[in-house]
Design an enzyme around this catalytic site. Structure first.
Site, short mmCIF file in Angstrom:
data_model
loop_
_atom_site.label_atom_id
_atom_site.label_comp_id
_atom_site.label_asym_id
_atom_site.label_seq_id
_atom_site.Cartn_x
_atom_site.Cartn_y
_atom_site.Cartn_z
N TRP A 1 0.82 -1.22 0.00
CA TRP A 1 0.00 0.00 0.00
C TRP A 1 0.84 1.26 0.00
CZ3 TRP A 1 -4.17 -1.50 -1.90
CH2 TRP A 1 -4.71 -2.75 -1.58
N ASP B 1 -1.14 6.53 6.81
CA ASP B 1 -2.20 5.62 6.44
C ASP B 1 -2.36 4.61 7.58
OD1 ASP B 1 -3.83 3.62 5.42
OD2 ASP B 1 -2.60 3.20 3.65
N LYS C 1 -11.27 -2.11 7.51
CA LYS C 1 -10.23 -2.92 8.15
C LYS C 1 -10.46 -3.09 9.65
CE LYS C 1 -7.62 -3.62 4.54
NZ LYS C 1 -7.46 -4.95 3.95
#
Length: 354
Positions: free
Chosen positions: A100, A167, A191
């Site tokens: 990511w 993030d 998540k």
């Protein structure tokens, strides 16, 4: 019996949250209307949005610290683009710790010079780099706190005088941090906070003054702050379920309480991985994630047997990401300790069969 859900995302949600959400789909606030068919500008939903935003600041201890909370769409993937579009004026610094962050780097390169201050790609992202330097003239520093795919987690964060962007998609609300050290936090809800469909952004208002370019309305943080996350139609259901999950977490005792639970779950599983000769961890021990434990069999010939035992025990979602292989047990906030014990029991049963 409900399965033990170790899925990396969309995540497991508290049973009471699912029950309330299902009731709201049929009849929200006893208005004889479904949550998913009411106006997003109705008093009922505006109250939901306001409460969700307030709970975020309360749980992160950011009340009265000059932060705004947004619930937007597009996932963290849009934030890779949006954060750079708003704040990368000349040069930005990125720490590369996985898939990511690599994707975030790709998007940022469209807007200016990018410095990759460190990377763990040399060992397939199995550790967190340390002792790197961040250029003092960087517009911002970007990092990923937890790497869902590879199972690593940043335990400490570097000091940087400029803007720090993080993030936190897969470990937001799971552990205590000084969140005031971050100027911009973003996290896909699916998540650890709610269903897929909304993305949490926590942003310090003062950094908006550093934006130099003209940004399209939908990608402008200023736009969404001015419109209280209502510039366009928000993901009503996802925001509502996120609000319920945040309420659930607050009632339990907030982040200090859930951190202890998460540590117990992680310690239980990692202890078995290290003890059991049939399994081995895939990342550096000091960088292991408490959210996503990655491991593999020492003998791949045992895979069919282990998979069958997991299925019989009602264990779901532990296959590793296709880019890594092996297994991955995601232990998000709502996963109960007994689910981790069920997995450990299966691991021990496999050992007894050999």
């Amino acid at each position: 019996m409900k399965k033990h859900n170790f899925s990396a995302g969309p995540c497991i949600l508290p049973e009471e949250v699912l029950k309330k959400a299902s009731e709201a789909v049929l009849n929200f606030n006893n208005d004889n209307l479904s949550l998913v068919e009411i106006s997003h500008r109705s008093k009922s939903f505006v109250a939901v949005m306001e409460k969700a935003r307030a709970l975020v600041l309360e749980l992160l201890n950011l009340e009265n610290h000059g932060y705004q909370v947004l619930f937007l769409q597009g996932g963290a993937s849009t934030q890779f683009l949006m954060s750079a579009y708003n704040f990368l004026n000349t040069k930005a610094a990125y720490l590369n710790t996985g898939t990511w962050s690599s994707k975030a780097i790709k998007e940022a390169k469209l807007f200016g010079e990018l410095v990759e201050v460190a990377s763990s790609k040399d060992k397939n992202f199995s550790y967190i780099p340390k002792d790197y330097n961040i250029p003092t003239d960087a517009d911002y520093f970007h990092c990923t706190s937890n790497n869902t795919i590879f199972g690593t987690q940043m335990k400490t964060f570097p000091e940087f005088d400029g803007i720090t962007i993080c993030d936190m998609s897969s470990d937001i609300f799971s552990r205590q941090l000084d969140f005031s050290k971050f100027d911009l936090i973003y996290a896909g809800a699916q998540k650890n906070m709610g269903p897929a469909g909304t993305t949490l952004i926590v942003i310090k208002e003062e950094i908006l003054n550093t934006i130099e370019r003209e940004v399209p309305s939908m990608l402008s943080y200023k736009t969404h702050i001015e419109k209280d996350s209502m510039f366009n139609t928000p993901s009503v259901f996802a925001v509502y379920v996120s609000m319920l999950t945040l309420e659930w977490l607050k009632d339990l005792g907030g982040i200090p309480f859930i951190e202890k639970v998460n540590e117990k779950k992680a310690n239980l599983l990692y202890t078995e991985i290290d003890r059991n000769p049939l399994f081995k961890g895939m990342v550096a021990k000091e960088d292991r994630s408490i959210m996503n434990a990655t491991f593999t069999l020492t003998d791949e010939n045992l895979k069919a047997t282990f998979d069958q035992l997991c299925e019989q025990a009602g264990i779901s979602g532990i296959n590793g990401h296709r880019s890594v292989g092996g297994y991955r047990a995601s232990m998000y906030n709502a996963l109960p300790l007994y689910s981790v014990q069920a997995l450990v029991d299966v691991m021990q049963e496999l050992e007894r069969k050999i």
